[in-house]
Design an enzyme around this catalytic site. Structure first.
Site, PDB file in Angstrom:
ATOM      1  N   GLY A 213      -0.931   7.891   1.419  1.00 29.13           N
ATOM      2  CA  GLY A 213      -1.386   8.255   2.240  1.00 29.13           C
ATOM      3  C   GLY A 213       0.075   7.377   3.212  1.00 29.13           C
ATOM      4  O   GLY A 213       0.881   7.875   2.715  1.00 29.13           O
TER       5      GLY A 213
ATOM      6  N   SER B  74      -5.091  -0.688  14.034  1.00 26.26           N
ATOM      7  CA  SER B  74      -5.959   0.245  14.619  1.00 26.26           C
ATOM      8  C   SER B  74      -6.187   0.573  15.297  1.00 26.26           C
ATOM      9  O   SER B  74      -6.146  -0.321  16.703  1.00 26.26           O
ATOM     10  CB  SER B  74      -6.710   0.230  13.576  1.00 26.26           C
TER      11      SER B  74
ATOM     12  N   GLY C 250       1.526   4.875   3.795  1.00 22.72           N
ATOM     13  CA  GLY C 250       2.702   3.913   2.901  1.00 22.72           C
ATOM     14  C   GLY C 250       4.060   5.152   2.448  1.00 22.72           C
ATOM     15  O   GLY C 250       4.991   4.444   2.342  1.00 22.72           O
TER      16      GLY C 250
ATOM     17  N   GLY D  71       1.346  -0.903   0.061  1.00 19.81           N
ATOM     18  CA  GLY D  71      -0.166   0.084  -0.065  1.00 19.81           C
ATOM     19  C   GLY D  71       0.767   1.540   0.696  1.00 19.81           C
ATOM     20  O   GLY D  71       0.809   2.343   0.559  1.00 19.81           O
ATOM     21  N   ALA D  72       2.072   1.998  -1.010  1.00 16.90           N
ATOM     22  CA  ALA D  72       2.654   1.962  -0.897  1.00 16.90           C
ATOM     23  C   ALA D  72       2.048   3.460  -1.715  1.00 16.90           C
ATOM     24  O   ALA D  72       3.051   4.601  -1.625  1.00 16.90           O
ATOM     25  CB  ALA D  72       4.316   1.848  -1.345  1.00 16.90           C
TER      26      ALA D  72
ATOM     27  N   TYR E 113     -14.137  -3.747   9.652  1.00 15.77           N
ATOM     28  CA  TYR E 113     -13.038  -3.230   9.590  1.00 15.77           C
ATOM     29  C   TYR E 113     -12.463  -2.982  10.867  1.00 15.77           C
ATOM     30  O   TYR E 113     -11.021  -3.536  10.804  1.00 15.77           O
ATOM     31  CB  TYR E 113     -12.663  -1.187   8.515  1.00 15.77           C
TER      32      TYR E 113
END
Length: 277
Positions: A14, A143, A16, A10-11, A166
């Protein structure tokens, strides 16, 4: 840091992207993952243009498809001589239509698939490379939003809501992190998880309709600490709220629940068998 190789999922945006830019300033090799080729190439170019001298290579995969996770892991094992750190950061948030239940390619609830099944499958598939590179680290971005997994409705077929999905998936990730840390204890590979920052200014936070409360940098700093701080070289099986070693949801310490989750997880992510030595 000059010899270290770090894979960040997920780079492309955001947290990442922020982690990639921070680590690039320290040199070494960065393996950047994304699911959109245009955005992946753009962030790779940005990191290379930062003047850090870091080596950058990219890997493309949609982590909602376990088959693509296995394929990417095989590509990494074939191409990379070492892997010092794996940062499982890619995430499916609450969604812009939180009452619409979405599924992965294999038919699993999407948040559970991306936030829990994919990082578990990727980590297991890359263990030969991580152990060969030990000391090595796995950092799972979780989280503070955590909700107990309901084993009678793991895929949230009843009363679905995106943020609930989530929060359940993030607790599942924490539980799996604790299990893997115990399994790998003494191997030189550590596994830790963290809540990086509260409501960072990310696309996922905004898409759900929440107002960001902190900057991306607030989450980058504690995450990079878990990746790089020599003081934490042997720390494993821990959950951090930013910089603080603290307790996760109580279900994370229920050994029977963890065992039940892992039995389910192993069935759902079954793919090509990889020798661990």
């Amino acid at each position: 840091m000059n010899r270290r190789t770090t894979l960040i999922t997920g780079a492309t945006q955001g947290l990442g992207r922020g982690i990639a830019l921070d680590l690039a300033s320290r040199g070494g090799t960065l393996l950047l993952h994304g699911r959109d080729r245009t955005r992946l190439d753009a962030v790779a170019a940005e990191v290379r243009a930062s003047g850090s001298g870091a080596t950058v290579r990219t890997y493309l995969a949609d982590l909602s498809d376990i088959d693509q996770v296995h394929t990417m892991a095989a590509q990494i094992r074939a191409a990379e001589p070492r892997l010092d750190a794996l940062v499982n950061n890619a995430v499916a948030g609450g969604g812009s239509q939180p009452l619409r239940r979405e599924l992965s390619r294999q038919g699993h609830e999407l948040r559970f698939a991306v936030n829990h099944l994919a990082p578990y499958a990727l980590t297991r598939a890359l263990l030969p490379l991580l152990t060969a590179s030990a000391p090595a680290r796995v950092v799972n971005v979780a989280s503070i939003g955590q909700e107990a997994v309901d084993f009678d409705d793991v895929m949230l077929e009843q009363d679905y809501e995106g943020l609930r999905a989530y929060c359940r998936s993030k607790l599942a990730l924490i539980m799996a992190s604790f299990e893997l840390a115990a399994e790998l204890d003494g191997s030189g590979v550590t596994v830790n998880t963290l809540h990086p920052a509260h409501l960072m200014d990310t696309e996922g936070v905004r898409a759900y309709g929440l107002t960001p409360a902190t900057s991306i940098d607030e989450g980058v700093r504690p995450t990079v600490r878990l990746i790089t701080d020599p003081v934490l070289e042997t720390t494993t099986g821990r959950y951090f709220d930013q910089f603080t070693d603290t307790r996760a949801h109580e279900q994370a310490y229920d050994t029977a629940a963890r065992r039940r989750l892992m039995e389910l997880t192993r069935r759902l992510v079954a793919g090509p068998q990889v020798a661990l030595s």
